[in-house]
Design an enzyme around this catalytic site. Structure first.
Site, PDB file in Angstrom:
ATOM      1  N   PRO A 147       0.801  -1.229   0.000  1.00 14.57           N
ATOM      2  CA  PRO A 147       0.000   0.000   0.000  1.00 14.57           C
ATOM      3  C   PRO A 147       0.834   1.280   0.000  1.00 14.57           C
ATOM      4  O   PRO A 147       0.376   2.320  -0.453  1.00 14.57           O
ATOM      5  CB  PRO A 147      -0.821  -0.120   1.288  1.00 14.57           C
ATOM      6  CG  PRO A 147      -0.923  -1.570   1.536  1.00 14.57           C
ATOM      7  CD  PRO A 147       0.395  -2.136   1.092  1.00 14.57           C
ATOM      8  N   GLU A 194      -1.276  -6.264  -2.896  1.00 17.19           N
ATOM      9  CA  GLU A 194      -1.764  -5.243  -1.964  1.00 17.19           C
ATOM     10  C   GLU A 194      -2.023  -3.921  -2.682  1.00 17.19           C
ATOM     11  O   GLU A 194      -1.482  -2.865  -2.354  1.00 17.19           O
ATOM     12  CB  GLU A 194      -0.800  -5.062  -0.797  1.00 17.19           C
ATOM     13  CG  GLU A 194      -0.742  -6.283   0.102  1.00 17.19           C
ATOM     14  CD  GLU A 194       0.039  -6.083   1.383  1.00 17.19           C
ATOM     15  OE1 GLU A 194      -0.281  -6.761   2.383  1.00 17.19           O
ATOM     16  OE2 GLU A 194       0.975  -5.261   1.399  1.00 17.19           O
ATOM     17  N   THR A 233      -5.482  -5.054   0.960  1.00 17.99           N
ATOM     18  CA  THR A 233      -5.254  -5.216   2.393  1.00 17.99           C
ATOM     19  C   THR A 233      -6.013  -4.142   3.158  1.00 17.99           C
ATOM     20  O   THR A 233      -6.738  -3.354   2.570  1.00 17.99           O
ATOM     21  CB  THR A 233      -3.749  -5.201   2.728  1.00 17.99           C
ATOM     22  OG1 THR A 233      -3.580  -5.545   4.109  1.00 17.99           O
ATOM     23  CG2 THR A 233      -3.134  -3.835   2.463  1.00 17.99           C
ATOM     24  N   ASN A 234      -5.841  -4.141   4.470  1.00 17.55           N
ATOM     25  CA  ASN A 234      -6.574  -3.264   5.393  1.00 17.55           C
ATOM     26  C   ASN A 234      -8.073  -3.559   5.424  1.00 17.55           C
ATOM     27  O   ASN A 234      -8.914  -2.683   5.204  1.00 17.55           O
ATOM     28  CB  ASN A 234      -6.338  -1.785   5.092  1.00 17.55           C
ATOM     29  CG  ASN A 234      -4.882  -1.388   5.243  1.00 17.55           C
ATOM     30  OD1 ASN A 234      -4.203  -1.110   4.254  1.00 17.55           O
ATOM     31  ND2 ASN A 234      -4.404  -1.397   6.477  1.00 17.55           N
ATOM     32  N   HIS A 267      -4.967  -5.496  11.587  1.00 21.50           N
ATOM     33  CA  HIS A 267      -6.074  -5.564  10.638  1.00 21.50           C
ATOM     34  C   HIS A 267      -7.434  -5.891  11.240  1.00 21.50           C
ATOM     35  O   HIS A 267      -8.295  -6.435  10.548  1.00 21.50           O
ATOM     36  CB  HIS A 267      -5.723  -6.549   9.524  1.00 21.50           C
ATOM     37  CG  HIS A 267      -4.642  -6.040   8.621  1.00 21.50           C
ATOM     38  ND1 HIS A 267      -3.846  -6.871   7.863  1.00 21.50           N
ATOM     39  CD2 HIS A 267      -4.198  -4.774   8.377  1.00 21.50           C
ATOM     40  CE1 HIS A 267      -2.974  -6.135   7.177  1.00 21.50           C
ATOM     41  NE2 HIS A 267      -3.178  -4.864   7.478  1.00 21.50           N
ATOM     42  N   GLU A 292      -2.007 -13.431   2.904  1.00 20.48           N
ATOM     43  CA  GLU A 292      -0.866 -13.246   3.800  1.00 20.48           C
ATOM     44  C   GLU A 292      -1.360 -13.164   5.239  1.00 20.48           C
ATOM     45  O   GLU A 292      -2.322 -12.443   5.531  1.00 20.48           O
ATOM     46  CB  GLU A 292      -0.115 -11.942   3.497  1.00 20.48           C
ATOM     47  CG  GLU A 292       0.497 -11.851   2.120  1.00 20.48           C
ATOM     48  CD  GLU A 292       1.235 -10.534   1.907  1.00 20.48           C
ATOM     49  OE1 GLU A 292       1.492  -9.814   2.902  1.00 20.48           O
ATOM     50  OE2 GLU A 292       1.549 -10.215   0.743  1.00 20.48           O
ATOM     51  N   ASP A 301      15.438 -10.759  18.367  1.00 20.45           N
ATOM     52  CA  ASP A 301      15.940 -10.645  17.006  1.00 20.45           C
ATOM     53  C   ASP A 301      16.963 -11.735  16.752  1.00 20.45           C
ATOM     54  O   ASP A 301      17.819 -11.996  17.603  1.00 20.45           O
ATOM     55  CB  ASP A 301      16.582  -9.272  16.806  1.00 20.45           C
ATOM     56  CG  ASP A 301      17.368  -9.186  15.514  1.00 20.45           C
ATOM     57  OD1 ASP A 301      16.810  -9.565  14.473  1.00 20.45           O
ATOM     58  OD2 ASP A 301      18.544  -8.778  15.558  1.00 20.45           O
ATOM     59  N   ASN A 307      13.446  -6.301  13.660  1.00 23.28           N
ATOM     60  CA  ASN A 307      12.268  -6.976  13.120  1.00 23.28           C
ATOM     61  C   ASN A 307      11.077  -6.033  12.993  1.00 23.28           C
ATOM     62  O   ASN A 307      10.989  -5.009  13.679  1.00 23.28           O
ATOM     63  CB  ASN A 307      11.884  -8.158  14.009  1.00 23.28           C
ATOM     64  CG  ASN A 307      12.842  -9.324  13.853  1.00 23.28           C
ATOM     65  OD1 ASN A 307      13.324  -9.595  12.764  1.00 23.28           O
ATOM     66  ND2 ASN A 307      13.132 -10.011  14.944  1.00 23.28           N
ATOM     67  N   ASP A 388      13.469   4.266   0.702  1.00 16.80           N
ATOM     68  CA  ASP A 388      13.169   3.158   1.606  1.00 16.80           C
ATOM     69  C   ASP A 388      14.344   2.186   1.642  1.00 16.80           C
ATOM     70  O   ASP A 388      15.159   2.181   2.562  1.00 16.80           O
ATOM     71  CB  ASP A 388      11.886   2.468   1.148  1.00 16.80           C
ATOM     72  CG  ASP A 388      11.270   1.594   2.220  1.00 16.80           C
ATOM     73  OD1 ASP A 388      11.900   1.406   3.270  1.00 16.80           O
ATOM     74  OD2 ASP A 388      10.151   1.081   1.997  1.00 16.80           O
ATOM     75  N   SER A 396      16.792 -10.038   7.435  1.00 17.67           N
ATOM     76  CA  SER A 396      15.414 -10.486   7.585  1.00 17.67           C
ATOM     77  C   SER A 396      14.765  -9.715   8.728  1.00 17.67           C
ATOM     78  O   SER A 396      15.279  -9.691   9.842  1.00 17.67           O
ATOM     79  CB  SER A 396      15.358 -11.987   7.891  1.00 17.67           C
ATOM     80  OG  SER A 396      14.040 -12.363   8.222  1.00 17.67           O
TER      81      SER A 396
END
Length: 809
Positions: A147, A194, A233-234, A267, A292, A301, A307, A388, A396
């Site tokens: 999103p 998404e 999603t959402n 959610h 998902e 972690d 995470n 980003d 990960s």
């Protein structure tokens, strides 16, 4: 799903106790109609689950993981092929994401598995070889699509919508031909990931529908038997799915499955999930599924990269444990199945994204992430996604949600995909203890519960009386985060986290009170509403518009002490263009100042600060103003105006909570050097009605008053001799258990010195070592009286301190 974590977790209490094994011996084989199997976890059977109900996983990172040296193991710890382990655990479908061109100009992979068509086909071939069907998830981007961002592939950048639709059709057809020719058993294809707000850089339903239709047409041509899915999603956002389904229907988009992400952290409720999916199924004749989901087994972690899910995340829905994972997945399966025949399945997102090495080997891990793309993003992705991946690339962010241990051993939570068809039983054991987290404003009482909820692996929950540690409670002193250990009546360890915040002078700062009359909101595209994208709580200022828009939010704060303050707020968002801005601002009689929010992605929290000086009028106006292009979106939350530490309080007035008390000074005998008054007591652990001897030195007044606070009560007056005083006072018999302060004051009310004491109740709820049976009895009596609370009060700050910044995740 976007795997990037935002911020590091602050100190918090996870009171996990647990007797559950993280691995388990092989389970006995059982037909779907058999009774529950003996296991190491408890899973309630989902009755009536169709034989072809999808119990799937997304393991798109597998090739990069294996190239980085990760070894997957079966439940007994023996090395095994990942897909064999999945099939043996009840998985029947594998989802694989596909990016168009996840490489930089030198051919270096972007990470996150660097899954182009060729690598996705390899994953599909392995899945098919183990009897697993495949869902192909086209992101229609060169990297993560969610999103927050739907960047067009480099090759399609700048194309008109019609040309982009043609390119998308041809690329989809070519990609699926590779899957078909390799013999991959593709049962479903997602045309976008998404896609709430856009797909392949195109926003607005007219353009998006053209791209969805182009992708669907390619699927029908190459794989006519495969289902076509559209993914949003959402689901917690009121009307989102109904609006989307209506828009797709109105534009004639040809698809079979309406897919939703559902993460319990964000959610909404499972009941709402069932409801919104059923509405789409009933109104438009579509099949529905969850593409998902996930849950955490630990907050630790595993690889040195922060995470997504940390102690700051809302995780009360299930225990943070292997049992919690299994229960969460089972409940999502049940929620989709409750839709009826149209509910066709659930996929768990990246259950095998385990660490490539421990946190202690961070430098070696970084080298592997860069070389093999096994982290969420490599530095090479920065050219495509500078805001980003270019800033936050690394490992990960999902390892604590894996269904495999850090060493690659399958956890028993992976078997939930089998257990939902049979049920599973295990000896009753503690799964988790309620995570008590109390946030108070400096100078306000701390309220700790007299009971905590203890959850067992069979789903039962008990309220158990808890004894909190008196010394830890006494250490709660000024802004900060404080762990307070405790023990339940059954001898189970518990922990409360007390967060003390500096006084915030903004009214309704997080918009949680539905009465928002103190805020003035003008312009368009913004509203104060419930949202899953709040920084804290359930509400925020949310903004989005398809066309260019402006808005302004403001509040006038009055009655402030003159002095310096700091204004902060927290925001996240994206979809901005050059020239867009969202500003946090403040205006006083002295001047106006502002600072910009950085809208760099979903839950990429930005918390600017604005220093300001309040004049004699005691007035400041705080504001959030925005000028944005169409398609920009985000939320603003947690507006805080905090007085800076270290400023004296106006003499003769009660100190404002969160500001230091001016103790006054006096020359030391024979030196002329000023020293602060000090005070001591004969005993700092007392009960109501106890006598206590108070001694103070360094006083410059002839007489003082001695009293006790939180809510101040005078106890005695005493004459000062040579700067010192000693007096014995008696604590009030109705003084509440908890932390209080004995204060020495001048006769005009100024606090000269104070010392912290701990007052115990009759049942010593604030002390350790209490008899469990006695504590349980006391708890029952308190509950019956409606007073099952432990009250602790703290004194105002005595040293300089900085107000805590707004929550950032």
């Amino acid at each position: 799903m976007h795997a990037l974590p935002r911020g590091t977790g602050r100190l918090a209490a996870l009171a996990a106790v647990a007797a559950l094994l993280t691995t388990a011996p092989p389970a006995a084989a059982a037909a779907p109609d058999d009774g529950p199997v003996d296991a190491g976890i408890v899973v309630a059977k989902v009755d009536g689950l169709a034989d072809d109900f999808i119990t799937g996983v997304d393991v798109s990172s597998v090739l990069s993981q294996e190239a980085s040296g990760v070894v997957y193991r079966d439940a007994s710890g023996q090395p095994a092929d990942l897909f064999e382990v999945l099939a043996d655990s009840g998985v029947n479908y594998v989802r694989v994401r596909v990016w168009n061109d996840p490489y930089d100009t030198q051919g270096r992979g972007y990470g996150g598995g660097t899954v182009d068509v060729a690598r996705a086909v390899q994953i599909g071939e392995r899945a098919t070889a183990h009897g697993l069907r495949v869902l192909v998830d086209f992101h229609y981007s060169d990297f993560w699509a969610d999103p927050a961002k739907q960047h067009a592939p480099k090759a399609w950048e700048g194309l008109p919508v019609a040309d982009k639709a043609a390119a998308l059709h041809d690329w989809t057809a070519a990609a699926l031909t590779e899957f078909r020719d390799a013999g991959v058993d593709v049962g479903m294809v997602q045309v976008g990931n998404e896609t709430n707000n856009a797909v392949a850089g195109v926003s607005g339903w007219d353009g998006m529908a053209q791209l969805f239709s182009a992708g669907s047409s390619a699927v029908r041509a190459v794989l006519p038997d495969a289902l076509v899915a559209v993914h949003l999603t959402n689901p917690e956002t009121a009307g989102r799915y109904a609006t989307a389904a209506a828009a797709l229907d109105a534009r004639g988009v040809d698809y079979d499955v309406f897919a939703s992400s559902y993460y319990p952290y964000w959610h909404g409720t499972l009941g709402n999930l069932t409801s919104v999916l059923k509405q789409v199924a009933d109104d438009y004749g579509k099949q529905v599924m969850v593409a998902e989901t996930s849950w955490a087994r630990t907050l630790d972690d595993g690889d040195g990269h922060p995470n997504v899910i940390t102690a700051d995340t809302t995780t009360h829905q299930y225990p943070i444990s292997v049992q919690g994972q299994a229960t969460a997945v089972r409940d999502v399966v049940a929620a989709v199945a409750a839709v009826g025949d149209a509910g066709i399945g659930v996929f768990y997102w990246e259950p095998a994204w385990t660490p490539v090495g421990p946190p202690a080997a961070l430098d070696a891990n970084k080298a592997l992430w860069e070389a093999h793309g096994s982290g969420w993003a490599s530095s090479y992705a920065g050219e495509y996604d500078p805001d980003d991946a270019g800033q936050y690339y690394g490992g990960s962010a999902w390892d604590n949600q894996a269904l495999f241990a850090d060493d690659g051993t399958a956890l028993e939570s992976l078997r939930v995909f089998s257990y939902v068809r049979t049920g599973a039983t295990a000896p009753r054991a503690v799964s988790s203890v309620e995570q008590v987290r109390v946030t108070v404003t400096d100078g306000s009482p701390v309220v700790l519960p007299a009971t905590v909820q203890v959850t067992y692996n069979d789903g039962s929950v008990e309220a158990q009386a808890v004894t909190w540690d008196a010394a830890a409670l006494a250490a709660v002193d000024g802004p900060g985060t404080y762990p307070v250990p405790g023990t339940t009546a059954a001898g189970i360890a518990a922990t409360a986290t007390v967060v003390v915040e500096a006084v915030n002078h903004v009214r309704n700062p997080g918009f949680e009170d539905p009465d928002t009359s103190m805020w003035a909101l003008t312009g368009s595209g913004a509203q104060i509403t419930a949202t899953g994208d709040a920084a804290a709580g359930a509400r925020a200022l949310s903004f989005w518009d398809g066309a260019a828009f402006r808005f302004a939010l403001s509040q006038q704060v009055t009655g402030l002490e003159p002095g310096t303050y700091t204004l902060t707020a927290t925001a996240q968002g994206g979809g901005t263009s050059a020239g867009d801005q969202v500003l946090l601002g403040a205006t006083t009689s002295a001047r106006s100042a502002s600072a910009p929010f950085a809208l760099t992605g979903w839950k990429a929290w930005s918390t600017p600060s604005v220093p300001l000086t309040v004049g004699a009028d005691g007035v400041a106006t705080v504001s959030v103003t925005a000028t944005l292009s169409g398609g920009a979106w985000g939320t603003v939350d947690e507006v805080r105006l905090v007085r800076d530490a270290g400023q004296p309080v106006d003499p003769g007035t009660p100190p404002t909570p969160g500001t230091p008390v001016d103790p006054g000074t006096t020359p030391a005998p024979g030196t002329g050097t000023p020293v602060a008054p000090t005070v001591t007591v004969s005993d700092r652990t007392l009960r109501p009605g106890d006598p206590v001897t108070v001694t103070a030195h360094g006083l410059t007044v002839g007489e003082v008053e001695i009293g006790v606070a939180s809510t101040y009560r005078a106890l005695a007056r005493a004459a000062v001799t040579d700067g010192s005083v000693t007096a014995t006072v008696t604590l009030p018999t109705d003084l509440a258990p908890g932390v209080h302060h004995v204060q020495v004051r001048s006769l005009d009310g100024a606090v000269l010195a104070q010392v912290r004491i701990v007052v115990l109740g009759d049942g010593a709820l604030a002390a350790t070592g209490a008899d469990p049976a006695g504590a349980a009895l006391l708890s029952a009596l308190l509950l019956a009286a409606g007073g099952a609370l432990v009250l602790a009060r703290r004194h105002r700050a005595r040293a300089a301190r900085v107000g805590r910044a707004a929550r950032a995740t």
